[in-house]
Design a protein around this motif. Structure first.
Motif, short mmCIF file in Angstrom:
data_model
loop_
_atom_site.label_atom_id
_atom_site.label_comp_id
_atom_site.label_asym_id
_atom_site.label_seq_id
_atom_site.Cartn_x
_atom_site.Cartn_y
_atom_site.Cartn_z
N SER A 145 2.71 -5.59 -14.12
CA SER A 145 1.59 -6.42 -13.69
C SER A 145 1.93 -7.15 -12.39
CB SER A 145 1.24 -7.42 -14.79
OG SER A 145 0.28 -8.33 -14.35
N TRP A 146 3.13 -7.71 -12.33
CA TRP A 146 3.57 -8.41 -11.12
C TRP A 146 3.64 -7.46 -9.93
CZ3 TRP A 146 8.07 -7.47 -8.33
CH2 TRP A 146 8.33 -8.38 -7.30
N LEU A 147 4.17 -6.27 -10.15
CA LEU A 147 4.31 -5.28 -9.08
C LEU A 147 2.94 -4.86 -8.54
CD1 LEU A 147 6.55 -3.70 -7.64
CD2 LEU A 147 6.19 -1.87 -9.29
N LYS A 149 0.17 -6.59 -8.75
CA LYS A 149 -0.40 -7.76 -8.07
C LYS A 149 0.15 -7.88 -6.65
CE LYS A 149 0.59 -11.83 -9.68
NZ LYS A 149 0.63 -13.12 -10.38
N CYS A 150 1.46 -7.68 -6.50
CA CYS A 150 2.07 -7.75 -5.16
C CYS A 150 1.51 -6.66 -4.24
CB CYS A 150 3.58 -7.61 -5.25
SG CYS A 150 4.40 -9.04 -5.95
N ALA A 151 1.37 -5.44 -4.76
CA ALA A 151 0.83 -4.35 -3.95
C ALA A 151 -0.61 -4.64 -3.54
CB ALA A 151 0.91 -3.03 -4.72
N HIS A 152 -1.41 -5.13 -4.48
CA HIS A 152 -2.80 -5.48 -4.17
C HIS A 152 -2.86 -6.59 -3.11
CE1 HIS A 152 -5.25 -3.61 -7.63
NE2 HIS A 152 -4.14 -2.94 -7.47
N HIS A 153 -1.99 -7.58 -3.26
CA HIS A 153 -1.96 -8.68 -2.28
C HIS A 153 -1.58 -8.17 -0.89
CE1 HIS A 153 -1.51 -12.71 -0.74
NE2 HIS A 153 -0.30 -12.39 -0.30
N PHE A 154 -0.57 -7.29 -0.84
CA PHE A 154 -0.13 -6.72 0.44
C PHE A 154 -1.28 -5.99 1.14
CE2 PHE A 154 1.37 -3.01 2.78
CZ PHE A 154 2.18 -3.62 3.73
N ASP A 156 -4.48 -6.23 0.48
CA ASP A 156 -5.58 -7.15 0.73
C ASP A 156 -5.35 -7.92 2.03
OD1 ASP A 156 -8.06 -8.38 -0.06
OD2 ASP A 156 -6.89 -10.19 -0.55
N GLN A 157 -4.12 -8.33 2.27
CA GLN A 157 -3.79 -9.04 3.52
C GLN A 157 -3.96 -8.14 4.73
OE1 GLN A 157 -3.67 -12.01 3.63
NE2 GLN A 157 -2.68 -12.87 1.85
#
Length: 182
Positions: A145-147, A149-154, A156-157
């Motif tokens: 889940s954390w991984l 979320k990090c990929a989605h955030h990357f 998204d930015q």
């Protein structure tokens, strides 16, 4: 998160002791009885806290809590208090103990899964809701889940547009019908 069963998740318990009666809910991780005191650890997926009930405070409550078993799902009323300095344990809530003044048994599972026992995979999947209480079982799910979320955030930015495309995996193929050419 307020509900009929709790006013706080365990990770959101007030850091300082309070005189206000609050509600918490979770499952019993372990139970210990020492003379006229019952100690048990309550967990809820966000944290863990030691709960305490003394026979001198409420003999009926003390008697009722003797029926507790590991994995029981409870809603508790009580007051968080600071532990004496000799009994503080490492962890986010190691300085607190929850003094129980009321309780409600929400569910008693038919089986308990010992996290230290090696269980057959079929048993673990059948009782998945209990197995997910085991830190070793939930850790890979939390990491995934954390991984993600990090990929989605990357992305998204970087202003990428996310489009969810379903993937077929071997478990999905079990539920598909054969093609007419087969």
């Amino acid at each position: 998160m307020s509900s009929p069963y709790r006013s706080f998740n365990l990770s959101k318990l007030p850091d300082a002791p309070t005189t206000e009666v609050i509600k918490i809910a979770g499952w019993v991780a372990s139970v210990r009885t020492h003379a006229k005191v019952i100690f048990f650890n309550l967990q809820d997926g966000t944290g863990s806290v030691q709960c305490i009930a003394k026979a001198q405070n409420d003999p009926q409550l003390f008697s009722d809590l003797h029926t507790l078993k590991a994995s029981d799902l409870l809603s508790l009323e009580g007051i968080p208090q600071t532990r004496s300095p000799n009994f503080i344990v490492p962890g986010p809530l190691g300085h607190l103990e929850f003094v129980v003044s009321g309780w409600q048994l929400l569910q008693r599972p038919r089986v308990t899964l010992d996290p230290k026992a090696s269980l057959k995979e079929g048993t673990r999947f059948h009782y998945r809701y209990l197995d997910l209480r085991n830190p070793a079982s939930i850790a890979p799910i939390k990491f995934r889940s954390w991984l993600i979320k990090c990929a989605h955030h990357f992305f998204d930015q970087a202003d990428f547009l996310y489009i969810d495309t379903p993937m077929l995996t071997s478990s999905c193929l079990l539920y598909t019908s054969p093609s007419p050419r087969d």
